[in-house]
Motif scaffolding. Structure first.
Motif, PDB file in Angstrom:
ATOM      1  N   GLU A  94      -4.596  15.279   3.395  1.00 50.95           N
ATOM      2  CA  GLU A  94      -4.025  13.895   4.151  1.00 50.95           C
ATOM      3  C   GLU A  94      -5.602  13.100   3.775  1.00 50.95           C
ATOM      4  OE1 GLU A  94      -3.407  15.566   8.098  1.00 50.95           O
ATOM      5  OE2 GLU A  94      -1.029  14.720   6.895  1.00 50.95           O
ATOM      6  N   GLY A  95      -6.059  13.347   2.752  1.00 52.02           N
ATOM      7  CA  GLY A  95      -7.008  11.359   2.610  1.00 52.02           C
ATOM      8  C   GLY A  95      -8.943  12.342   2.705  1.00 52.02           C
ATOM      9  N   GLU A  96      -8.113  13.769   3.579  1.00 45.31           N
ATOM     10  CA  GLU A  96      -9.988  13.902   3.861  1.00 45.31           C
ATOM     11  C   GLU A  96     -10.291  14.843   3.437  1.00 45.31           C
ATOM     12  OE1 GLU A  96     -10.741  14.943   8.491  1.00 45.31           O
ATOM     13  OE2 GLU A  96      -8.449  15.467   7.930  1.00 45.31           O
ATOM     14  N   PRO A  97     -11.339  15.083   2.638  1.00 42.52           N
ATOM     15  CA  PRO A  97     -11.375  16.216   1.930  1.00 42.52           C
ATOM     16  C   PRO A  97     -11.353  17.731   1.766  1.00 42.52           C
ATOM     17  CG  PRO A  97     -13.299  15.261   2.539  1.00 42.52           C
ATOM     18  CD  PRO A  97     -12.398  14.494   2.516  1.00 42.52           C
TER      19      PRO A  97
ATOM     20  N   MET B 230       0.700  -0.970  -0.061  1.00 44.17           N
ATOM     21  CA  MET B 230       0.140   0.248   0.136  1.00 44.17           C
ATOM     22  C   MET B 230       0.900   0.785  -0.314  1.00 44.17           C
ATOM     23  SD  MET B 230      -3.178   0.643   2.361  1.00 44.17           S
ATOM     24  CE  MET B 230      -2.620   2.207   3.221  1.00 44.17           C
ATOM     25  N   THR B 231       0.605   1.947  -0.930  1.00 51.69           N
ATOM     26  CA  THR B 231       1.638   3.139  -0.713  1.00 51.69           C
ATOM     27  C   THR B 231       0.738   4.818   0.264  1.00 51.69           C
ATOM     28  OG1 THR B 231      -0.094   4.420  -2.639  1.00 51.69           O
ATOM     29  CG2 THR B 231       1.640   3.104  -3.006  1.00 51.69           C
ATOM     30  N   GLU B 232       1.605   5.377   0.559  1.00 52.53           N
ATOM     31  CA  GLU B 232       1.495   6.042   1.476  1.00 52.53           C
ATOM     32  C   GLU B 232       0.402   6.957   0.937  1.00 52.53           C
ATOM     33  OE1 GLU B 232       3.371   9.051   4.517  1.00 52.53           O
ATOM     34  OE2 GLU B 232       5.008   8.258   2.817  1.00 52.53           O
ATOM     35  N   GLN B 233      -0.120   7.788   2.089  1.00 50.67           N
ATOM     36  CA  GLN B 233      -1.888   9.028   1.331  1.00 50.67           C
ATOM     37  C   GLN B 233      -1.059  10.051   0.833  1.00 50.67           C
ATOM     38  OE1 GLN B 233      -4.781   8.495   2.094  1.00 50.67           O
ATOM     39  NE2 GLN B 233      -5.358   8.414   3.722  1.00 50.67           N
ATOM     40  N   PRO B 234      -1.087  10.489  -0.131  1.00 55.04           N
ATOM     41  CA  PRO B 234      -0.821  11.941  -0.698  1.00 55.04           C
ATOM     42  C   PRO B 234      -1.059  12.993   0.401  1.00 55.04           C
ATOM     43  CG  PRO B 234      -2.295  10.735  -2.189  1.00 55.04           C
ATOM     44  CD  PRO B 234      -2.268  10.517  -1.388  1.00 55.04           C
ATOM     45  N   MET B 235      -0.189  14.078   0.442  1.00 52.86           N
ATOM     46  CA  MET B 235      -0.404  15.178   1.094  1.00 52.86           C
ATOM     47  C   MET B 235      -1.665  16.749   0.784  1.00 52.86           C
ATOM     48  SD  MET B 235       0.847  15.995   3.450  1.00 52.86           S
ATOM     49  CE  MET B 235       0.414  17.600   5.329  1.00 52.86           C
ATOM     50  N   VAL B 236      -1.102  15.803  -0.672  1.00 49.64           N
ATOM     51  CA  VAL B 236      -2.175  16.522  -1.108  1.00 49.64           C
ATOM     52  C   VAL B 236      -2.415  16.398  -2.079  1.00 49.64           C
ATOM     53  CG1 VAL B 236      -3.507  18.697  -2.912  1.00 49.64           C
ATOM     54  CG2 VAL B 236      -2.110  18.861  -0.405  1.00 49.64           C
ATOM     55  N   ARG B 237      -3.429  16.113  -3.131  1.00 49.63           N
ATOM     56  CA  ARG B 237      -4.529  15.304  -3.947  1.00 49.63           C
ATOM     57  C   ARG B 237      -4.926  16.251  -4.505  1.00 49.63           C
ATOM     58  NH1 ARG B 237      -5.963   9.550  -4.562  1.00 49.63           N
ATOM     59  NH2 ARG B 237      -4.014   9.149  -5.193  1.00 49.63           N
ATOM     60  N   PHE B 238      -5.010  16.352  -6.205  1.00 52.10           N
ATOM     61  CA  PHE B 238      -6.265  17.829  -6.673  1.00 52.10           C
ATOM     62  C   PHE B 238      -6.541  16.278  -7.407  1.00 52.10           C
ATOM     63  CE2 PHE B 238      -2.885  20.419  -5.646  1.00 52.10           C
ATOM     64  CZ  PHE B 238      -3.825  22.203  -5.833  1.00 52.10           C
ATOM     65  N   GLU B 239      -8.148  16.606  -7.953  1.00 55.46           N
ATOM     66  CA  GLU B 239      -8.360  15.197  -8.312  1.00 55.46           C
ATOM     67  C   GLU B 239      -9.404  15.804  -9.123  1.00 55.46           C
ATOM     68  OE1 GLU B 239     -10.444  12.387  -5.944  1.00 55.46           O
ATOM     69  OE2 GLU B 239     -12.233  11.590  -7.279  1.00 55.46           O
ATOM     70  N   ASN B 240      -9.106  15.545 -10.683  1.00 53.43           N
ATOM     71  CA  ASN B 240     -10.078  16.264 -11.354  1.00 53.43           C
ATOM     72  C   ASN B 240     -11.003  17.841 -11.037  1.00 53.43           C
ATOM     73  OD1 ASN B 240     -11.041  15.853 -14.339  1.00 53.43           O
ATOM     74  ND2 ASN B 240     -12.915  14.347 -13.454  1.00 53.43           N
ATOM     75  N   VAL B 241      -9.586  18.840 -10.656  1.00 52.52           N
ATOM     76  CA  VAL B 241     -10.477  19.430 -10.494  1.00 52.52           C
ATOM     77  C   VAL B 241     -10.159  20.594 -11.713  1.00 52.52           C
ATOM     78  CG1 VAL B 241      -9.936  21.959  -9.508  1.00 52.52           C
ATOM     79  CG2 VAL B 241      -9.401  19.836  -8.232  1.00 52.52           C
TER      80      VAL B 241
ATOM     81  N   ILE C 283     -13.775  23.632   6.082  1.00 52.53           N
ATOM     82  CA  ILE C 283     -12.849  24.226   5.647  1.00 52.53           C
ATOM     83  C   ILE C 283     -11.750  24.658   5.644  1.00 52.53           C
ATOM     84  CG2 ILE C 283     -11.588  25.626   3.977  1.00 52.53           C
ATOM     85  CD1 ILE C 283     -15.080  26.071   2.408  1.00 52.53           C
ATOM     86  N   ARG C 284     -12.103  25.570   7.391  1.00 54.79           N
ATOM     87  CA  ARG C 284     -11.430  25.844   8.604  1.00 54.79           C
ATOM     88  C   ARG C 284      -9.968  24.857   8.816  1.00 54.79           C
ATOM     89  NH1 ARG C 284     -13.251  30.031  12.263  1.00 54.79           N
ATOM     90  NH2 ARG C 284     -10.678  30.675  12.694  1.00 54.79           N
ATOM     91  N   LYS C 285     -11.507  24.046   8.720  1.00 54.04           N
ATOM     92  CA  LYS C 285     -10.626  23.023   9.855  1.00 54.04           C
ATOM     93  C   LYS C 285      -9.034  22.093   8.980  1.00 54.04           C
ATOM     94  CE  LYS C 285     -11.644  17.694  11.323  1.00 54.04           C
ATOM     95  NZ  LYS C 285     -12.695  17.125  10.605  1.00 54.04           N
ATOM     96  N   ILE C 286      -9.300  21.399   7.994  1.00 55.43           N
ATOM     97  CA  ILE C 286      -8.366  21.497   7.219  1.00 55.43           C
ATOM     98  C   ILE C 286      -7.784  22.356   6.565  1.00 55.43           C
ATOM     99  CG2 ILE C 286      -8.162  20.045   4.793  1.00 55.43           C
ATOM    100  CD1 ILE C 286      -9.667  18.698   6.669  1.00 55.43           C
ATOM    101  N   ARG C 287      -7.905  23.659   6.576  1.00 54.27           N
ATOM    102  CA  ARG C 287      -6.981  24.551   6.104  1.00 54.27           C
ATOM    103  C   ARG C 287      -6.360  24.679   7.063  1.00 54.27           C
ATOM    104  NH1 ARG C 287     -10.957  29.322   4.125  1.00 54.27           N
ATOM    105  NH2 ARG C 287     -10.542  30.080   6.127  1.00 54.27           N
ATOM    106  N   ALA C 288      -6.232  24.667   7.872  1.00 52.55           N
ATOM    107  CA  ALA C 288      -5.198  24.650   9.281  1.00 52.55           C
ATOM    108  C   ALA C 288      -4.604  24.188   8.551  1.00 52.55           C
ATOM    109  CB  ALA C 288      -5.475  23.998  10.460  1.00 52.55           C
ATOM    110  N   LYS C 289      -4.413  22.763   7.665  1.00 52.10           N
ATOM    111  CA  LYS C 289      -3.177  22.235   7.734  1.00 52.10           C
ATOM    112  C   LYS C 289      -1.917  23.432   7.155  1.00 52.10           C
ATOM    113  CE  LYS C 289      -5.069  18.684   8.667  1.00 52.10           C
ATOM    114  NZ  LYS C 289      -5.465  16.797   7.818  1.00 52.10           N
TER     115      LYS C 289
END
Lengths: 242, 259
Positions: B66-69, B1-12, B87-93
């Motif tokens: 980190e795997g969360e939208p 299993m590969t490690e979760q990417p830090m950031v993923r843009f999916e078809n944006v 948004i604020r919760k995730i944006r804190a990273k």
């Protein structure tokens, strides 16, 4: 215009009033007019405070409120900007009692003028908030601030400086508009002058004194706002001027 | 299993009216990876950072951290557009440094660095000041902590801005053309701070830059954007040394010619 010129004008106005007071023909009117002036100042100060509160709330409501609040704020601003202050005074004082709500004349004066000027003030506040550079908002977002935190700590302190000169204009407008309250039974400076004029026909001394008194009051206001502006912009641009 | 990417843009995708700025972007960034984005102006490269910082909304796709939208949240098993709290919760990273610094002009360097830690993270003033002092030291500006932005040079302001962003302890740092507004002789001091940041902190970095030399030396991967798409990407040696795509070649040729 420099602040020294303003202070010079104020000193001159007060000196002329004092010089006139040495004359019997003028001295007669002074106590009554000063009494009226006190009422004028009271209404102007309380009305200005209400105007600031209304202006800030209406601006924030229009910018960030949920739809009904935004709508309400817009209705408020448009009604009080779009009708004359005199009609607003009359409506609150003569029409409202027909619906069973009787308000004290002094209260009506403060409320009507405060709401009227507050409606203009809300546009001043709104414009000043929007004039803060977009990058400042973006920096706040990047630091994960909430909207309330951004406004309180970053945006409003910067917008405040831009608001001071237009608020100065509005306060002077309000001060002069207080003359309208003589039409709803209040004995303000303008009312006292009319009353004395009707009784004595000494038109020249009475209205000359009144003119100088209004001028002196508005000069005090202008000087105060100028000092505030100087202090506030000093805080914003410390060191820029070395 | 590969490690979760830090950031993923999916078809944006990002559109302004009829103009498509980004067209179905797919991009994964690994934890700790340093990625540079290069490309001609109007290619959508800055938009990538701005969307990740939530300064721009997106029209299609999902951005994951980190795997969360980030742009969406899970509700009854499906993804719905995120509300502000999410948004604020995730944006804190995520932290960001801007081309035009965007320091708060009514606050000193120190105050700029403790403002958000105190108001947003709820740190005690003394703790926030201690952390800010460390960071200002790292960017070489301990001496200037009581100066206002207007009293600092562009390079110094940008270094304060980097310290300010770091004070929030982000996992991901975005650099948006951070040296473009600087006089040439001030570019070096800012790049030096970014190098140091990369060495000493465990940060994932994403930068839009025109400094090809720096991108080559600093990044693990370089992405060349053209017309809203990633045209070519790869390790800097390959992309700069032997570009496969004709457009990449043209761009690099033009840039290196001018430089």
């Amino acid at each position: 215009m420099g602040i020294r010129t303003l202070i010079g004008m104020l000193v001159a106005a007060v000196a002329v009033i004092a010089a006139m007071a040495t004359q019997e023909a003028y001295r007669l009117f002074l106590p009554g007019l000063l009494q009226g002036a006190v009422l004028t100042i009271e209404i102007a100060i309380l009305g200005s405070l209400l105007a600031i509160v209304m202006g800030v709330f209406a601006a924030l409501a229009r910018l960030y409120g949920p739809a009904p609040v935004r709508w309400l704020a817009t209705v408020y601003v448009e009604i009080f900007r779009g009708t004359s202050a005199l009609v607003q005074l009359f409506w609150l004082f003569f029409v409202l009692p027909q619906f069973g709500v009787s308000l004290d004349a002094f209260l009506v004066a403060v409320v009507a003028l405060g709401l009227n000027v507050g409606a203009y003030g809300s546009e001043v506040v709104r414009g000043a908030i929007l004039s803060v550079a977009r990058g400042q908002w973006e920096a706040c977002t990047a630091l994960n601030m909430s909207r309330a935190q951004m406004l309180r700590r970053i945006i409003l302190p910067q917008a405040f400086v831009a608001m001071i000169p237009p608020w100065g204009n509005l306060f002077i407008e309000l001060l002069k508009s207080t003359a309208l309250v003589s039409l709803i039974t209040l004995s303000d400076l303008a009312f006292k002058a009319q009353q004395m004029n009707q009784n004595t026909f000494k038109t020249i001394p009475i209205f000359t004194l009144v003119l100088l008194m209004y001028l002196a009051m508005s000069l005090v206001l202008t000087i105060g706002m100028r000092l505030l502006e100087r202090r506030a912009s000093l805080g914003l641009a410390r060191g820029r001027a070395g | 299993m590969t490690e979760q990417p830090m950031v993923r843009f999916e078809n944006v995708s990002k559109r302004y009216g009829a103009l498509t700025v980004l067209d179905g972007l797919n991009l994964d960034i690994a934890r700790g990876e340093k990625v540079s984005i290069i490309g001609p102006s109007g290619s959508g490269k800055t938009t990538v950072l701005r969307m990740l910082m939530t300064l721009e909304t997106i029209n299609d796709g999902v951005i994951w951290v980190e795997g969360e939208p980030l742009t969406h949240m899970k509700k009854n098993g499906t993804l719905v557009p995120a509300d502000l709290a999410h948004i604020r919760k995730i944006r804190a990273k995520i932290g960001m440094v801007f081309q035009s610094f965007n320091l708060f002009p009514h606050m000193t360097a120190m105050q700029n660095c403790i403002e958000a830690p105190i108001t947003v993270l709820g740190m005690k003033r003394t703790d926030a000041e201690a952390r800010a002092a460390e960071l200002l030291d790292m960017v070489g500006l301990s001496q200037k902590k009581d100066h206002y932005p207007s009293q600092l040079s562009g390079g110094q302001q940008q270094r304060v801005a980097i310290a300010r962003a770091c004070a929030m302890r982000p996992k991901i740092m975005l650099f948006d053309e951070v040296t473009s507004a600087l006089d040439p002789e001030l570019v070096g001091e800012v790049l030096e701070v970014i190098r140091k940041l990369g060495r000493e902190h465990d940060l994932t970095m994403l930068m839009v830059t025109h400094q090809m030399g720096f991108a080559k030396e600093f990044s693990d991967r370089v992405c060349f954007f053209h017309a809203g798409k990633i045209c070519e990407q790869g390790p800097p040696n390959e992309l700069f040394g032997a570009p496969k795509n004709e457009r990449t070649r043209q761009f690099l040729h033009a840039v290196l010619e001018a430089g």
